[in-house]
Motif scaffolding. Structure first.
Motif, short mmCIF file in Angstrom:
data_model
loop_
_atom_site.label_atom_id
_atom_site.label_comp_id
_atom_site.label_asym_id
_atom_site.label_seq_id
_atom_site.Cartn_x
_atom_site.Cartn_y
_atom_site.Cartn_z
N GLY A 47 6.96 1.72 -6.73
CA GLY A 47 7.57 1.71 -7.46
C GLY A 47 8.39 2.97 -7.98
O GLY A 47 9.61 3.01 -8.51
N ALA A 48 7.58 4.16 -7.81
CA ALA A 48 8.30 5.37 -8.13
C ALA A 48 9.45 5.59 -7.07
O ALA A 48 10.54 6.12 -7.30
N ARG A 51 12.59 3.45 -8.10
CA ARG A 51 13.52 3.98 -8.87
C ARG A 51 14.39 5.21 -8.37
O ARG A 51 15.54 5.23 -8.52
N GLU A 52 14.02 5.62 -7.32
CA GLU A 52 14.98 6.77 -6.84
C GLU A 52 16.29 6.21 -6.08
O GLU A 52 17.19 6.72 -5.93
N VAL A 56 14.53 -1.40 -9.03
CA VAL A 56 13.83 -1.86 -10.17
C VAL A 56 13.41 -3.31 -10.23
O VAL A 56 14.06 -4.26 -10.19
N ASP A 61 7.18 -4.16 -12.89
CA ASP A 61 6.93 -3.42 -14.13
C ASP A 61 5.95 -4.07 -15.11
O ASP A 61 4.88 -3.39 -15.73
N ASN A 194 13.31 0.96 -20.17
CA ASN A 194 12.87 0.98 -18.49
C ASN A 194 12.41 2.45 -17.99
O ASN A 194 11.81 2.89 -17.02
N GLU A 195 12.87 3.53 -18.59
CA GLU A 195 12.44 4.81 -18.43
C GLU A 195 10.92 5.06 -18.68
O GLU A 195 10.07 5.69 -17.78
N GLY A 198 9.37 3.42 -15.62
CA GLY A 198 9.53 4.52 -14.24
C GLY A 198 8.58 5.54 -14.31
O GLY A 198 8.08 6.03 -13.47
N HIS A 201 5.04 4.47 -13.20
CA HIS A 201 4.97 4.46 -11.74
C HIS A 201 4.76 6.05 -11.21
O HIS A 201 3.71 6.24 -10.38
N LYS A 202 5.56 6.84 -11.77
CA LYS A 202 5.48 8.07 -11.21
C LYS A 202 4.09 8.93 -11.68
O LYS A 202 3.42 9.50 -10.84
#
Length: 570
Positions: A47-48, A51-52, A56, A61, A194-195, A198, A201-202
């Motif tokens: 997932g991380a 995002r890159e 998404v 999520d 969404n942030e 994100g 995941h990070k």
């Protein structure tokens, strides 16, 4: 050791539950929850990376959010639910991996310069080394319960050997669980950020990274607090734009003569649908525990059958549910394993579950059919009255801002000498009577700011008012601790101070589970210092991590009312 869990305040011996959870979960359930978190962390690695590269996946999520929430203390006791979630999580992980490949990300280890593996490892914090491998959580796969059980033995909390790293990894994970709870309530009202997803995941991926040291994890812990503030902000927006800003309200704590349905937990969308479906049926609706603040929202006041609040905090439900007589709807965590005498009257929804209880799922539109509760209620006697009177609340940030001039004048005149933030959780431990005694012995020129079920230790005491300002200002649910932060920041602005810690505000907070953890981290991110936690400090804080919090933020515990009162008022 058959299990190990220390995520809540009631961890056995203030160290950890090793045979059976104080909450009621057994070792098989505990290990299934451990394995689900392991799988979720593996998903988060992809997932991380997604995002890159602009991938998404909303379903992923949502799954991560719901899985974190489902493992919160007292949320779900049904092991079968977790086994199915593990299956689904592994399937989603592989689907997400396929999405990345379709997006042009190569998982082949053929070109050192374009090596997808090294790029992913770098993205989530791993060092680029020739022998680097994806964390096992991102690659492990099984499809039967026997393999699940075997794996669960190796992936629990104690799998991290370094005590300080383990402490910080768990602190971050528990913060994310609390954040997931608040984000899900907002999501149910169609508000998403969404942030935040994100970051989940990070942060989850980072807890798999053995190259991150204590300083790295401390920084990530504070960043978790930043997103805690954002999570509570979006939930506040979702609630107030959907139901109006809370307003000062007197709530009846007696009963009527009609049959009733009792709704507990935190989800206002569930309450809204229940009120709509019970209107005109002759069935009253009562709130319990953390659902009490629903009475403060203008949108719910139009329902004449919204009768009042029944009972107290979550931990008293085994005696209060017995006396209510009608069906009970559990919308979020805070479920105590039900007694056989009323088990057939308890319904669950959302992430809540218990083997043998009736569960109500939403359809694709998010709608839930509560007709079975209505029909059940019609066959039941009216609730047995356990108390009479009213309690007052509704002092969320918008309402307090409207009273700002009055509050400021009271402070300037000396009528109000100090505010005490006593938000947080209630619980079974007798040591929590400290908070009742503390509230009773506070000087008459002090005001309590509260949110969460901790208020049940003193919200029915006759503590009076100061020039018309009640001495207990209830902002709402635990997530409404955000209101208390906004109130503090507003007072800082009004008094022209450069530091929120210069305000006449003391923090004496009770905690119980992981939503309190994200509130604490959010307050630390906002710069609040000298917060005292009780009745005990978290078992998951190693001595060294606790020292970091003490030295940098002034975190402390509690002792006894007399000494603590002298310390706070000194």
């Amino acid at each position: 050791m058959s299990m190990f869990c220390y995520q809540c305040q009631e961890a056995a011996g203030c160290t950890g539950c090793t045979i059976k959870g104080v909450c009621g979960k057994d070792e098989n359930l505990a290990k299934a929850q451990d394995l689900l978190i392991y799988v979720v962390k593996g998903i988060a690695v992809y997932g991380a990376k997604g995002r890159e590269v602009g991938v998404v996946n909303k379903e992923v999520d949502t799954f991560v959010m719901e899985s974190l929430f489902a493992t919160i203390t007292n949320a779900n006791f049904d092991r079968n639910v977790f086994i199915e979630r593990i299956r689904k999580g592994l399937k989603l992980r592989e689907e997400l991996k396929s999405e990345l490949i379709k997006a042009g990300v190569s998982i082949e280890n053929s070109n050192a310069n374009e090596n997808w593996l090294n790029k992913m490892l770098s993205f989530v914090g791993f060092k680029k080394e020739e022998e680097s491998k994806l964390p096992e959580a991102a690659t492990w796969f099984a499809d039967n319960v026997e393999e699940f059980n075997a794996k669960a033995e190796t992936v629990g909390v104690l799998a991290t050997k370094d005590e300080d790293v383990r402490s910080l990894r768990e602190l971050i994970t528990y913060g994310l669980k609390g954040l997931a709870a608040y984000v899900e309530h907002a999501n149910n009202l169609s508000y998403r950020n969404n942030e935040i997803f994100g970051f989940m995941h990070k942060a989850l991926a980072a807890t798999l990274d053995d190259t991150l040291g204590v300083n790295d994890l401390v920084a990530l812990t504070l960043e978790t607090g930043k997103y805690g503030v954002e999570g509570m902000a979006i939930l506040d927006k979702a609630n107030t734009e959907s139901y109006g800003h809370p307003e000062i309200t007197k709530v009846n704590i007696g009963v009527r003569n009609n049959p009733g349905i009792l709704i507990s937990g935190h989800d206002l969308k569930d309450l809204e649908q229940l009120l709509e479906q019970t209107e005109g049926t002759g069935v009253d609706v009562y709130t319990h525990s953390e659902m009490l603040p629903a009475h403060y929202y203008p949108a719910f006041k139009k329902y004449s059958h919204f009768a009042g609040n029944y009972g107290n905090a979550w931990w008293k439900q085994t005696e209060e549910f017995e006396k209510f007589n009608g069906p009970i709807l559990m919308t979020t965590n805070c479920l105590v394993p039900p007694k056989d005498s009323y088990k057939n009257r308890v319904y669950t929804t959302g992430v809540v579950g218990f083997d043998g209880l009736k569960h109500i799922d939403a359809n694709e539109k998010g709608e839930k059919d509560f007709s079975s509760l209505v029909e059940h209620a019609k066959k039941c006697a009216a609730p047995i009255e356990i108390e009479k009177g009213e309690i007052i609340g509704g002092f969320a940030h918008n309402q307090v801002f409207a009273l700002a001039d009055k509050v400021v004048d009271a402070v300037k005149s000396g009528a109000i000498k100090k505010f005490f933030v006593m938000a947080g959780c209630d619980g079974r431990a007798k040591s929590r009577n400290y908070y009742t005694e503390f509230a009773e012995k506070l000087p008459k020129d002090t005001v309590i700011l509260t949110a969460g079920c901790a208020k049940y230790k003193y919200n029915k005491l006759n503590l009076g008012d100061i020039g018309g300002i009640p001495r207990v200002l209830d902002a709402g649910q635990c997530n409404d601790s955000y209101s208390l932060a906004l109130i503090a920041l507003k007072l800082k602005e009004v008094f022209g101070l450069d530091d929120v810690n210069k305000l006449p505000i003391a923090y004496n907070i009770a905690w119980y589970e992981q939503k309190a953890v994200i509130v604490l981290l959010a307050l630390l991110h906002l710069g609040v210092k000298n917060i005292h936690l009780g009745p005990t400090l978290p078992a998951f804080l190693s001595p060294n991590v606790a020292n970091v919090l003490v030295e940098n933020f002034g975190i402390g515990g509690i002792t006894n009312v007399e000494d603590d009162m002298a310390m706070f008022l000194g």
